[in-house]
Design a protein around this motif. Structure first.
Motif, short mmCIF file in Angstrom:
data_model
loop_
_atom_site.label_atom_id
_atom_site.label_comp_id
_atom_site.label_asym_id
_atom_site.label_seq_id
_atom_site.Cartn_x
_atom_site.Cartn_y
_atom_site.Cartn_z
N GLU A 5 -1.79 7.20 -3.32
CA GLU A 5 -0.32 7.14 -3.24
C GLU A 5 0.11 6.18 -2.11
OE1 GLU A 5 1.36 11.08 -2.57
OE2 GLU A 5 2.91 10.12 -1.35
N LYS A 6 -0.62 6.25 -0.98
CA LYS A 6 -0.25 5.41 0.18
C LYS A 6 -0.63 3.94 -0.01
CE LYS A 6 1.08 8.88 2.63
NZ LYS A 6 2.25 9.19 3.34
N ILE A 7 -1.77 3.75 -0.67
CA ILE A 7 -2.33 2.39 -0.78
C ILE A 7 -1.70 1.60 -1.93
CG2 ILE A 7 -4.51 1.20 -1.38
CD1 ILE A 7 -4.60 2.27 1.33
N LYS A 8 -1.27 2.32 -2.97
CA LYS A 8 -0.82 1.66 -4.20
C LYS A 8 0.18 0.52 -3.95
CE LYS A 8 0.38 2.69 -8.89
NZ LYS A 8 0.99 3.57 -9.83
N PRO A 9 1.25 0.78 -3.18
CA PRO A 9 2.20 -0.32 -2.97
C PRO A 9 1.57 -1.52 -2.25
CG PRO A 9 2.96 1.72 -1.89
CD PRO A 9 1.68 2.03 -2.56
N PHE A 10 0.65 -1.24 -1.32
CA PHE A 10 -0.04 -2.33 -0.60
C PHE A 10 -0.90 -3.14 -1.57
CE2 PHE A 10 -0.30 0.62 3.37
CZ PHE A 10 1.02 0.34 3.69
N LEU A 55 -7.07 -0.43 8.67
CA LEU A 55 -5.67 -0.18 8.29
C LEU A 55 -5.01 0.79 9.26
CD1 LEU A 55 -3.45 -0.60 6.03
CD2 LEU A 55 -4.24 1.55 5.09
N VAL A 56 -5.65 1.95 9.47
CA VAL A 56 -4.98 2.96 10.32
C VAL A 56 -5.18 2.68 11.81
CG1 VAL A 56 -5.12 4.77 8.57
CG2 VAL A 56 -6.85 4.67 10.31
N GLU A 74 -0.53 -3.45 -4.79
CA GLU A 74 0.28 -4.25 -5.73
C GLU A 74 0.77 -5.54 -5.05
OE1 GLU A 74 1.73 -0.48 -8.44
OE2 GLU A 74 3.20 -1.43 -7.10
N LYS A 75 1.22 -5.40 -3.81
CA LYS A 75 1.69 -6.55 -3.06
C LYS A 75 0.53 -7.53 -2.82
CE LYS A 75 5.27 -8.02 -0.52
NZ LYS A 75 5.46 -7.87 0.91
N TYR A 76 -0.63 -6.96 -2.50
CA TYR A 76 -1.81 -7.80 -2.22
C TYR A 76 -2.17 -8.63 -3.45
CZ TYR A 76 -6.61 -8.99 -0.81
OH TYR A 76 -7.76 -9.66 -0.49
N SER A 77 -2.15 -8.00 -4.62
CA SER A 77 -2.56 -8.74 -5.82
C SER A 77 -1.56 -9.86 -6.13
CB SER A 77 -2.77 -7.80 -7.01
OG SER A 77 -1.53 -7.28 -7.40
N GLU A 78 -0.31 -9.69 -5.71
CA GLU A 78 0.66 -10.80 -5.88
C GLU A 78 0.38 -11.91 -4.87
OE1 GLU A 78 4.66 -9.33 -5.27
OE2 GLU A 78 4.33 -7.78 -6.81
N ILE A 79 0.23 -11.52 -3.61
CA ILE A 79 0.10 -12.51 -2.53
C ILE A 79 -1.19 -13.34 -2.68
CG2 ILE A 79 -0.17 -12.83 -0.02
CD1 ILE A 79 1.61 -10.44 0.40
N ILE A 80 -2.25 -12.67 -3.08
CA ILE A 80 -3.56 -13.34 -3.14
C ILE A 80 -3.54 -14.50 -4.15
CG2 ILE A 80 -4.74 -11.86 -4.86
CD1 ILE A 80 -6.27 -12.63 -1.48
N LYS A 81 -2.59 -14.44 -5.08
CA LYS A 81 -2.48 -15.54 -6.06
C LYS A 81 -1.70 -16.72 -5.49
CE LYS A 81 -1.63 -12.31 -9.52
NZ LYS A 81 -0.53 -11.77 -10.18
N ILE A 125 -7.83 -11.74 4.64
CA ILE A 125 -7.27 -10.97 5.77
C ILE A 125 -5.80 -11.32 5.97
CG2 ILE A 125 -7.42 -10.61 8.27
CD1 ILE A 125 -10.45 -10.57 7.96
N ALA A 126 -5.47 -12.61 5.84
CA ALA A 126 -4.05 -13.00 5.95
C ALA A 126 -3.23 -12.27 4.88
CB ALA A 126 -3.91 -14.51 5.78
N ALA A 127 -3.75 -12.26 3.65
CA ALA A 127 -3.02 -11.58 2.55
C ALA A 127 -2.90 -10.08 2.83
CB ALA A 127 -3.75 -11.82 1.23
N SER A 128 -3.93 -9.49 3.42
CA SER A 128 -3.90 -8.04 3.71
C SER A 128 -2.78 -7.70 4.68
CB SER A 128 -5.20 -7.57 4.36
OG SER A 128 -6.29 -7.91 3.57
N TRP A 129 -2.68 -8.48 5.73
CA TRP A 129 -1.65 -8.18 6.74
C TRP A 129 -0.26 -8.29 6.14
CZ3 TRP A 129 -1.81 -6.65 11.91
CH2 TRP A 129 -3.10 -6.44 12.40
N LEU A 130 -0.06 -9.31 5.33
CA LEU A 130 1.27 -9.49 4.73
C LEU A 130 1.53 -8.38 3.70
CD1 LEU A 130 1.24 -13.37 4.42
CD2 LEU A 130 2.50 -12.00 6.09
N ALA A 131 0.49 -8.01 2.93
CA ALA A 131 0.66 -6.97 1.92
C ALA A 131 0.98 -5.62 2.57
CB ALA A 131 -0.61 -6.84 1.08
N CYS A 132 0.46 -5.40 3.77
CA CYS A 132 0.68 -4.10 4.43
C CYS A 132 2.01 -4.08 5.19
CB CYS A 132 -0.47 -3.76 5.36
SG CYS A 132 -2.00 -3.48 4.47
N GLY A 133 2.77 -5.15 5.10
CA GLY A 133 4.14 -5.09 5.62
C GLY A 133 4.44 -5.96 6.82
N LEU A 134 3.48 -6.79 7.24
CA LEU A 134 3.78 -7.66 8.39
C LEU A 134 4.87 -8.66 8.00
CD1 LEU A 134 2.79 -8.43 11.30
CD2 LEU A 134 1.61 -10.32 10.18
N ASN A 135 5.90 -8.75 8.82
CA ASN A 135 6.97 -9.70 8.55
C ASN A 135 6.74 -10.95 9.41
OD1 ASN A 135 9.27 -11.20 8.44
ND2 ASN A 135 10.68 -9.48 8.66
#
Ligand code: ADP
Ligand code: TRP
Length: 335
Positions: free
Chosen positions: A284-289, A20-21, A291-298, A64-74
């Protein structure tokens, strides 16, 4: 078009905080810079070198695809694709293998490491268990890069040799057939940015010491509690620079938070408390990622469509290079 920046992620295993970092966030930030065209891809054919577990290869690609999108890749700002959706890359790999000296591949780290293990175990056949996939790995990587004539390739230190080999292979091709390929530069992440794992060594899948990005809150706390520390008691001043908890904290904290934590170390903060503070910050930093990940992965369909759209853009770019390559080597239409 500006500078083309390209990097691949081998689809084996689940992404961790080091990824991630060290890779995901810097690549996303770079992709937003003006004048940069980013190519980011899932190196799924590379994963067959390491793993012959179809489920792992498939799931890892998806995660991995879901991770990148969840972390903000447009995906509209970059070309985000699966290597296997771009057959031009495999075609180029063959053509490049025909100008690559076998001796060059004999010197590749991954191949040498495999033959060294056989040597150390006293095995008479040094190539025992070495597949052609492992041996040809640097050629496939050269094809990944040269198919897009990338200018810059951000990678970890361990991949530097592959970029040097890519330059050698491209130069050899250009020497024989005329200038088709640009010679790419490696952009190596600095050693200073290397995140330690729970045992204090570099966080890496190979060391089994990772903290995965998308652990739930409870599992994240448990992983952070497992970080190795020394046996100094609370109240005894501690050195932040040699402390894994502090190194992880630094990767996520603001400058003022880092300074405050340094003072707490000087005052002898207890390890339990330091770990709790680290946990709160990472959570705190990971939480939004997460949440997004759990949506995208579905959303299998969304992920599939995003990658297919990416592969259309990628194939457009790669087919221009491949046309030049085929022409250069004399494989072209009769009229
Ligand atoms: P692993 O060592 O777990 O197999 P990879 O080699 O798949 O990790 O890493 C992919 C990218 O993630 C690397 O090119 C590097 O930029 C980054 N990376 C991996 N581990 C770390 C780490 N511990 N700290 C910082 N960046 C890292
Ligand atoms: N081999 C790289 C790794 O293990 C991943 C990769 C495959 C790659 N093809 C690439 C990275 C092309 C940069 C460019 O990390």
């Amino acid at each position: 078009m500006g500078k083309k920046v390209l990097t691949g992620i081998t689809t084996s295993g689940i992404p961790h905080l080091g990824n991630l970092v060290g890779a995901i966030l810097p690549a996303i930030i770079a992709s937003n810079r003006p004048g940069i065209s980013s190519f980011l891809f899932l190196a799924d054919y590379h994963s067959l070198i390491k793993s012959q577990d179809p489920e792992l290869t498939h799931n890892s690609s998806f995660e991995i695809a879901a991770s990148w999108l969840a972390c903000g890749l447009n995906p509209n700002e970059v070309t985000f694709y699966r290597q296997s959706d771009v057959p031009e890359i495999m075609e180029l790999a063959w053509i490049l293998s025909c100008v690559t000296a076998k001796g060059l591949m004999n010197r590749a780290h991954a191949y040498k490491a495999a033959t060294n293990i056989n040597f150390e175990q006293g095995t008479s056949d040094l190539d025992k268990s070495v597949t052609m996939g492992l041996f040809n790995y640097p050629v496939l990587m050269a094809a990944d890069i040269l198919a897009f004539n990338a200018d810059q390739v951000p990678v970890g230190q361990d991949q530097k040799q592959h970029i040097e080999m890519t330059r050698d292979i491209a130069a050899r091709f250009n020497h024989i057939y005329g200038d088709v390929f640009n010679l790419p530069d490696a952009v190596i992440s600095s050693e200073a940015g290397i995140l330690p794992g729970i045992d204090g060594r570099k966080m890496s899948k190979s060391y089994n010491n990772t903290i995965p990005i998308f652990l739930d809150e409870k599992a994240l706390l448990k992983a952070i509690r497992k970080i190795k520390t020394n046996s100094l008691e609370p109240g005894v001043p501690k050195d932040p620079e040699t402390c894994t908890v502090f190194q992880l904290y630094k990767a996520f904290a603001s400058i003022s938070q880092i300074e405050e934590m340094e003072v707490r170390y000087g005052d002898g903060i207890g390890w339990g408390e330091a770990k709790d503070i680290l946990f709160s910050l990472v959570e705190e930093k990971i939480k939004p990622f997460r949440e997004k990940y759990s949506e995208i992965i579905k959303e299998k369909g969304y992920l599939e469509n995003t990658l297919i759209e990416g592969s259309v853009k990628a194939r457009q770019a790669a087919s221009i290079t491949l046309k030049d390559v085929r022409d250069a080597v004399g494989i072209k239409s009769f009229q």
